[in-house]
Each structure stands twice: as C-alpha cells, then as structure tokens.
Scaffold this active site. Structure first.
Site, mmCIF file in Angstrom:
data_model
loop_
_atom_site.group_PDB
_atom_site.id
_atom_site.type_symbol
_atom_site.label_atom_id
_atom_site.label_comp_id
_atom_site.label_asym_id
_atom_site.label_seq_id
_atom_site.Cartn_x
_atom_site.Cartn_y
_atom_site.Cartn_z
ATOM 1 N N HIS A 1 -2.170 -1.867 -9.722
ATOM 2 C CA HIS A 1 -3.178 -1.290 -8.824
ATOM 3 C C HIS A 1 -4.430 -2.130 -8.879
ATOM 4 O O HIS A 1 -4.779 -2.646 -9.946
ATOM 5 C CB HIS A 1 -3.499 0.150 -9.250
ATOM 6 C CG HIS A 1 -4.118 0.948 -8.155
ATOM 7 N ND1 HIS A 1 -5.470 0.919 -7.906
ATOM 8 C CD2 HIS A 1 -3.567 1.754 -7.232
ATOM 9 C CE1 HIS A 1 -5.709 1.698 -6.876
ATOM 10 N NE2 HIS A 1 -4.586 2.210 -6.437
ATOM 11 N N ASP B 1 2.856 5.777 -6.383
ATOM 12 C CA ASP B 1 4.098 5.665 -5.618
ATOM 13 C C ASP B 1 5.343 5.542 -6.480
ATOM 14 O O ASP B 1 6.457 5.597 -5.968
ATOM 15 C CB ASP B 1 4.022 4.437 -4.692
ATOM 16 C CG ASP B 1 3.052 4.659 -3.562
ATOM 17 O OD1 ASP B 1 3.012 5.794 -3.062
ATOM 18 O OD2 ASP B 1 2.328 3.727 -3.194
ATOM 19 N N HIS C 1 0.877 -1.189 0.000
ATOM 20 C CA HIS C 1 0.000 0.000 0.000
ATOM 21 C C HIS C 1 0.911 1.235 0.000
ATOM 22 O O HIS C 1 1.759 1.365 -0.873
ATOM 23 C CB HIS C 1 -0.920 -0.110 1.227
ATOM 24 C CG HIS C 1 -2.044 0.867 1.293
ATOM 25 N ND1 HIS C 1 -2.440 1.664 0.253
ATOM 26 C CD2 HIS C 1 -2.895 1.183 2.323
ATOM 27 C CE1 HIS C 1 -3.471 2.413 0.622
ATOM 28 N NE2 HIS C 1 -3.763 2.149 1.878
#
Ligand code: ACO
Length: 450
Positions: free
Chosen positions: A329, A385, A290
């Site tokens: 994702h 990210d 995450h």
C-alpha cells in the site's frame, strides 16, 4: 499548548491575542547554490507551499523553481477534514472516529452521513437521510435500455462506470454544482442508485429480469435482494451476510486522497457534474493496482490452486515475474487496519456459507510472505483487498463484481471529497505542471523529404 502571543497595536493601544506562528512562522531556509541567495519559506502543517518556491529564480525572466513529484509521492494536493490515516501506525479514522468503532457500532448509511456531513446524525437526521436515500433508488426506465446495449459478457465495472456517467444525461440539474441543495439531491441519487445499477449489471450478464428496489429493506438487504431474488415474493436475507456486507461497505467508504478520489476531485475541479466525475473515479477504481485488486487476488488464488504451490508462487513474486496481489500500500507500511477487520468478518460469513477453499491458500500466502525478507524489507502487508474477495465469493458474488461492491461503498467518500473540493476557496481547476524533455524547436519536413 497555547502558543498565542499578546500583540499591542501602538496606534490604538489595544491588545490582541494572536497565534504565535503568525508572528514567528516556522520557516525553511533555502540557500540557492546557483545564485547564493537565501530564502525563508513558511512551513504550515508540516508542508511548504509549492508556489513559495517560484520566487527562487536564476534571473528576472526565469520561470522560478518547481517541484517534481511523479505519482504525488510527497505532495499534499488539498486540505481535508474527512479521513485521517497514519500509515506507520495503521490508523484509519473517518471524521475523527476510529474505523474499528464505526465497523463495530455503526451502519453504512450512518457512516456515509458522517463522512458527508462531518458529524454523526441525530435520530431525526438519520431517518430523514435514510428516507431520502431509499426514495432515490429507482433508475429511469431508459437506463435499462441503455444497459441492454452492453454485451452479455461485458465487465460489470465497465457497465457501472458508463451507466453512472450516463445518469448525467437524465439529471441535467446536476450541472448546478455550486448550489448546495442541488449537490444534496445528487448525493441522494448517487448513493441510492449505485446498488441498483450494480445489481442490474449483474442481472444483465445472466439475462435475468431486473428487480426493483424494496424500500422496506436495509441498504445492503435491498442490494442483496436486487442481486439474488428469483421468483419468490420476498427474498430471504441472511442477517449475518447482510451485516457482513454492511461492515465491508463501512471499511471501504473513504480512504482520503487515493487514486480514484484524486480523479473525482480532478474531474470535478473543471466544474463537471458529479455523475461524470464519478464515472471517472469508478474507472480509476477499476484498475488492478487500486480497487480492481480484489478481483485479481481471487484469480491469483485460483491460479495457485493448492497450498503446497504457495512457496513456488512467492519465489516467482520475488523474482519479479508477478505481484502478490492484495499486498502493499502506498500509505500503510505497517498493517492495513481494514484487513484485520475483514478477516474477522470472513469468519462470521464462513459460519453461514462454509469455509472457502481459497482461504487456506490466502492464509498460507500471508504466513510465508510476512516472514520473508523481501516483503519485510519493502513493508508489504495484506491490504483491504486481500481477504475481501474471498468473502464476496463465499456470499455468491461473481469475481468480476467485487470492484463494483467497492464502488458502491466508496460513493460516499467520492462525493464527500468532491464536495469538499468545491467549497474550498484555495482550490482551482487541477492542472499539474510538467518538466518538458522533448525535442527543441524544429521545422516541419514535408513527407516526400523525410
Ligand atoms: N508484490 C510484490 N512486490 C511488491 C508489491 C506486491 N504486491 N507491491 C510493491 N512491491 C514492491 C515493488 O516491486 C517495489 O520493489 P523494489 O523496491 O524492489 O522496486 C517495492 O515493493 C515498492 O513498491 P512500489 O510499487 O514503489 O509501491 P507503491 O506505493 O507505488 O505501490 C501498490 C503501492 C500499487 C498498492 C503496490 O503495492 C501494488 O501494486 N500492490 C498490488 C496491488 C494491490 O493490492 N492494490 C490494492 C491497493 S489497496 C487499494 O487501492 C484499495
């Protein structure tokens, strides 16, 4: 299109305009091959209500049918009006506003207000909101003592999650979760104090004195000052970096029912206070699958080291030896709209800080991965990210503080999700079912007979 139907009440002769789907609801017909029975299950908003399946039974004493959905791959756990994502089209909106417009035209505090209150603030509302947040940035002095107990090399996310949880002990009034005014106060406290806790975590690690908040500065400007101020009277903030951090905070502010939001709702559903609920959400964010991925991306890029080693790394990923961190994702299967924006922000930051050596490796990884069958077939694209860590690094943040930055921004989303859950009449304590696959009943065997 209006699909209303006029209904006449034969007792009174009155006419009523009623939505068509109440009279003729869309429904799913289920034939149970075990019994031959047929059931009509209403369909609303593209979902069926899982409890409607309970009527499907083999016999009167049968518990009834359940769904099995590990990791919530296809289960809506709530109705929400906060964030809209269309993963196939790469769309992200907060309260209806496209993320692109918010990132370009708004600022983090305004977006936080929007996420929490549903509408953009008027000038008066914004000033009031900003005042309330900045006047709740100080930490109780005992918090410092608590933080001094952490090891010099403690991970900032461990310190952050523990300290946020500990705030519950300073604010027992936060237990009053059904009082809207109390929730508002805890919201000011959490959004106000998160940057202060984050900065204290960083300075604790370096053995530097803690810097008190400066109310004259913007939300991100004050955070940068609390992080990096040394002996100067006023920390000189670079406006490009201040703005870049603000944009990154906007991009990270909410993301509907992700792992940490789900934890926030789940803990909150037991009526725990928002501080301990958020400690749990922060812990979920910490995980490398995450929010912890931004830290992992940097470590991965450092491990790869040079551009020419990228093909070998991709080969290892395809052989299942490791993951390409910052890729993939659960929801986005086309592209992550935040990643595109982050790339643009990176360019602005590198104008000031100089280009990061790691950026070339990241661009090469993306280039090769996006034309490789393995990644194309699995719809794996860079997520939020992938590039954020490179920017944070260029700005001077240490690698293990990246997820802390994510947590500061996500505070707005977590509280909004928690609040929405609390006022939703359909919600109860979160308590999933299980499919028991363990041993049948058996009798205890004393140790000497085993
Ligand atoms: N690198 C290599 N292969 C991957 C990656 C990756 N980053 N992500 C998924 N895959 C592969 C899986 O191995 C699987 O392959 P298979 O079908 O041959 O078994 C397939 O793609 C599907 O992956 P799942 O794990 O089923 O996808 P899921 O939706 O459960 O996971 C997740 C999503 C956790 C984000 C995953 O893509 C991942 O681990 N990415 C790396 C970590 C990361 O960047 N996390 C940040 C996400 S954004 C955020 O949380 C803020």
């Amino acid at each position: 299109m209006n699909n209303n139907i006029v209904v006449t009440d034969s007792r009174t002769g009155k006419h009523y305009d009623v939505p068509g789907d109440i009279i003729f609801p869309d429904s799913l017909t289920i034939i149970d091959s075990r019994t031959g029975k047929e059931y009509a299950v209403p369909v609303h908003n593209g979902t069926i209500n899982a409890m409607d399946l309970r009527q499907i039974k083999l016999s009167e004493d049968d518990f009834g049918l359940m769904t099995y959905d590990p990791a919530f791959m296809n289960t809506a756990s709530c109705k929400s009006a906060i964030t809209f994502i269309d993963g196939d089209k790469g769309i992200l909106r907060y309260r209806g506003y496209p993320i692109e417009q918010l990132a370009e035209k708004s600022n983090f505090l305004e977006v936080a207000y929007l996420i929490l209150n549903g509408e953009l603030p008027s000038k008066v509302q914004y000033n009031d909101w900003e005042y309330s947040i900045t006047h709740h940035t100080m930490l109780h002095e005992s918090t410092k003592k608590l933080m001094e107990g952490f090891n010099h090399d403690a991970h900032p996310m461990g310190m952050l999650a523990s300290t946020v949880g500990a705030l519950s002990t300073f604010y027992p009034d936060s237990h009053n979760i059904h009082d809207a005014e109390s929730r508002k106060l805890q919201t000011y406290r959490l959004i106000g104090k998160m940057p202060t806790i984050a900065a204290y975590c960083y300075r604790h690690r370096l053995g530097l004195p803690y810097i008190y908040p400066d109310l004259e500065l913007s939300y991100t400007g004050n955070f940068l000052s609390m992080m990096f101020k040394m002996t100067e009277m006023h920390y000189k903030i670079d406006p490009v970096l201040e703005h870049a951090l603000d944009v990154l905070f906007i991009l990270h502010a909410d993301h509907e029912q992700n792992c940490s939001a789900n934890v926030m709702r789940s803990i909150g559903s037991s009526n725990a206070d928002p501080f301990v609920s958020m400690a749990g959400a922060a812990a979920a964010l910490y995980g490398p699958l995450h929010g912890g991925a931004n830290e992992e991306v940097l470590m991965m890029l450092r491990e790869i080291g040079t551009k020419d080693r990228v093909p070998d790394f991709i080969k290892r990923v395809k052989e299942g030896e490791q993951k390409l961190m910052g890729f993939g994702h659960r929801i986005y299967k086309n592209y992550d709209p935040r990643a595109k924006f982050i790339k643009e922000t990176a360019d602005q930051v590198f104008e000031v800080t100089g280009r990061s050596r790691l950026l070339d490796i990241a661009i090469e990884l993306e280039r090769i991965a996006l034309q490789d069958e393995y990644f194309i077939k699995r719809k794996l694209y860079p997520n939020v990210d992938f590039y954020s860590g490179i920017i944070y690094q260029a700005m001077g943040f240490p690698t293990d503080a990246f997820t802390v930055l994510f947590a500061i921004a996500r505070t707005a989303g977590w509280i909004a999700q928690w609040q929405e859950m609390l006022v939703d009449k359909e919600q109860k304590i979160a308590r999933p079912r299980q499919v028991y696959i363990g041993a049948e009943k058996r009798d205890f065997v004393p140790m000497e007979k085993r």
